[in-house]
Design a protein around this motif. Structure first.
Motif, short mmCIF file in Angstrom:
data_model
loop_
_atom_site.label_atom_id
_atom_site.label_comp_id
_atom_site.label_asym_id
_atom_site.label_seq_id
_atom_site.Cartn_x
_atom_site.Cartn_y
_atom_site.Cartn_z
N SER A 30 -29.85 -12.10 28.63
CA SER A 30 -30.34 -13.32 29.30
C SER A 30 -30.61 -14.42 28.28
O SER A 30 -30.25 -15.60 28.50
CB SER A 30 -31.62 -13.03 30.09
OG SER A 30 -31.35 -12.18 31.17
N LYS A 31 -31.24 -14.03 27.18
CA LYS A 31 -31.54 -15.01 26.14
C LYS A 31 -30.23 -15.58 25.57
O LYS A 31 -30.11 -16.80 25.40
CB LYS A 31 -32.35 -14.35 25.03
CG LYS A 31 -32.75 -15.30 23.93
CD LYS A 31 -33.57 -14.60 22.85
CE LYS A 31 -33.88 -15.58 21.73
NZ LYS A 31 -34.47 -14.94 20.59
N LEU A 32 -29.27 -14.73 25.30
CA LEU A 32 -27.97 -15.19 24.80
C LEU A 32 -27.27 -16.09 25.81
O LEU A 32 -26.66 -17.09 25.44
CB LEU A 32 -27.07 -14.00 24.45
CG LEU A 32 -27.40 -13.27 23.14
CD1 LEU A 32 -26.53 -12.02 23.00
CD2 LEU A 32 -27.22 -14.19 21.94
N GLN A 33 -27.37 -15.74 27.09
CA GLN A 33 -26.74 -16.56 28.13
C GLN A 33 -27.37 -17.95 28.17
O GLN A 33 -26.67 -18.95 28.30
CB GLN A 33 -26.86 -15.87 29.50
CG GLN A 33 -26.04 -16.55 30.59
CD GLN A 33 -24.55 -16.59 30.25
OE1 GLN A 33 -23.96 -15.59 29.91
NE2 GLN A 33 -23.97 -17.77 30.33
N ARG A 34 -28.71 -18.01 28.01
CA ARG A 34 -29.39 -19.31 27.97
C ARG A 34 -28.91 -20.12 26.75
O ARG A 34 -28.66 -21.33 26.84
CB ARG A 34 -30.91 -19.13 27.93
CG ARG A 34 -31.51 -18.74 29.27
CD ARG A 34 -33.03 -18.84 29.27
NE ARG A 34 -33.67 -17.99 28.29
CZ ARG A 34 -34.00 -16.70 28.46
NH1 ARG A 34 -33.71 -16.11 29.62
NH2 ARG A 34 -34.59 -16.01 27.52
N GLU A 35 -28.76 -19.44 25.62
CA GLU A 35 -28.28 -20.12 24.41
C GLU A 35 -26.85 -20.61 24.60
O GLU A 35 -26.51 -21.72 24.18
CB GLU A 35 -28.37 -19.19 23.20
CG GLU A 35 -29.80 -18.94 22.75
CD GLU A 35 -29.89 -17.96 21.56
OE1 GLU A 35 -28.83 -17.60 21.00
OE2 GLU A 35 -31.01 -17.57 21.22
N VAL A 36 -26.00 -19.78 25.25
CA VAL A 36 -24.62 -20.19 25.52
C VAL A 36 -24.62 -21.40 26.45
O VAL A 36 -23.88 -22.36 26.22
CB VAL A 36 -23.81 -19.01 26.13
CG1 VAL A 36 -22.51 -19.51 26.74
CG2 VAL A 36 -23.53 -17.95 25.08
N ASN A 37 -25.46 -21.36 27.49
CA ASN A 37 -25.53 -22.50 28.41
C ASN A 37 -25.98 -23.77 27.68
O ASN A 37 -25.44 -24.85 27.91
CB ASN A 37 -26.47 -22.19 29.58
CG ASN A 37 -25.89 -21.13 30.51
OD1 ASN A 37 -24.70 -20.85 30.48
ND2 ASN A 37 -26.75 -20.52 31.33
N THR A 38 -27.00 -23.62 26.82
CA THR A 38 -27.48 -24.77 26.04
C THR A 38 -26.37 -25.29 25.13
O THR A 38 -26.14 -26.50 25.02
CB THR A 38 -28.71 -24.37 25.19
OG1 THR A 38 -29.73 -23.92 26.07
CG2 THR A 38 -29.22 -25.53 24.37
N PHE A 39 -25.67 -24.36 24.47
CA PHE A 39 -24.56 -24.74 23.59
C PHE A 39 -23.48 -25.47 24.38
O PHE A 39 -22.97 -26.51 23.94
CB PHE A 39 -23.98 -23.49 22.91
CG PHE A 39 -22.79 -23.79 22.05
CD1 PHE A 39 -22.95 -24.30 20.77
CD2 PHE A 39 -21.50 -23.57 22.52
CE1 PHE A 39 -21.86 -24.59 19.99
CE2 PHE A 39 -20.40 -23.86 21.75
CZ PHE A 39 -20.57 -24.36 20.47
N ASP A 40 -23.11 -24.94 25.56
CA ASP A 40 -22.10 -25.59 26.41
C ASP A 40 -22.53 -27.00 26.79
O ASP A 40 -21.74 -27.94 26.76
CB ASP A 40 -21.84 -24.76 27.68
CG ASP A 40 -20.99 -23.52 27.41
OD1 ASP A 40 -20.40 -23.44 26.32
OD2 ASP A 40 -20.92 -22.66 28.31
N ASP A 42 -24.69 -28.92 25.17
CA ASP A 42 -24.64 -29.75 23.96
C ASP A 42 -23.20 -30.13 23.62
O ASP A 42 -22.92 -31.26 23.21
CB ASP A 42 -25.28 -29.01 22.78
CG ASP A 42 -26.80 -28.85 22.94
OD1 ASP A 42 -27.37 -29.50 23.85
OD2 ASP A 42 -27.40 -28.08 22.17
#
Length: 138
Positions: A30-40, A42
């Protein structure tokens, strides 16, 4: 029976550990998915900013080209006007020289006419004197 209970306890303990590990993996996922979403997000913002800057640069290049063209046209017009003024100045200098020559010629003619007038006046005076002398002799 005791062995089965121990085995069951061990299985339950392993099951509990596996469940904790699964929970930890899900949390990490979940944490990685949030980071991926944030990265996307950005990355999309950076792409948008890039396009905006690219368009701005393209507009600026077009404006520079337009100003450069206007400057070239202005320089050419100024060059033609300078040439025309220079040519006119040259013609005026030539005309001025001609007029100065004519003024000098008129001055010389005036001196010659004055000299002729003075000579004519002397001849007239002499003729008048001779006429007086002749009248006196009569």
């Amino acid at each position: 029976r005791r062995q089965l209970e121990e085995k069951l306890d061990e299985e339950q303990r392993q099951h509990k550990l596996t469940r904790e590990q699964l929970s930890n993996v899900r949390d990490a996922n979940s944490k990685l998915q949030r980071e991926v979403n944030t990265f996307d997000h950005d990355m999309q913002q950076l792409k948008s900013d890039y396009e905006t800057l690219k368009n701005s640069l393209s507009d600026r290049d077009a404006e520079i080209h337009k100003l450069d063209t206007e400057h070239t046209i202005y320089k050419d017009e100024q060059s033609h006007q300078l040439k025309a003024v220079s040519d006119e100045n040259h013609l005026l200098k030539m005309k001025n020289s001609e007029l100065e020559k004519q003024v000098e010629d008129v001055k010389n003619q005036s001196k010659n006419v004055h000299s002729l007038y003075m000579e004519s006046s002397r001849k007239l005076e002499k003729a008048q004197d001779e006429l007086k002398d002749m009248d006196m002799l009569r």
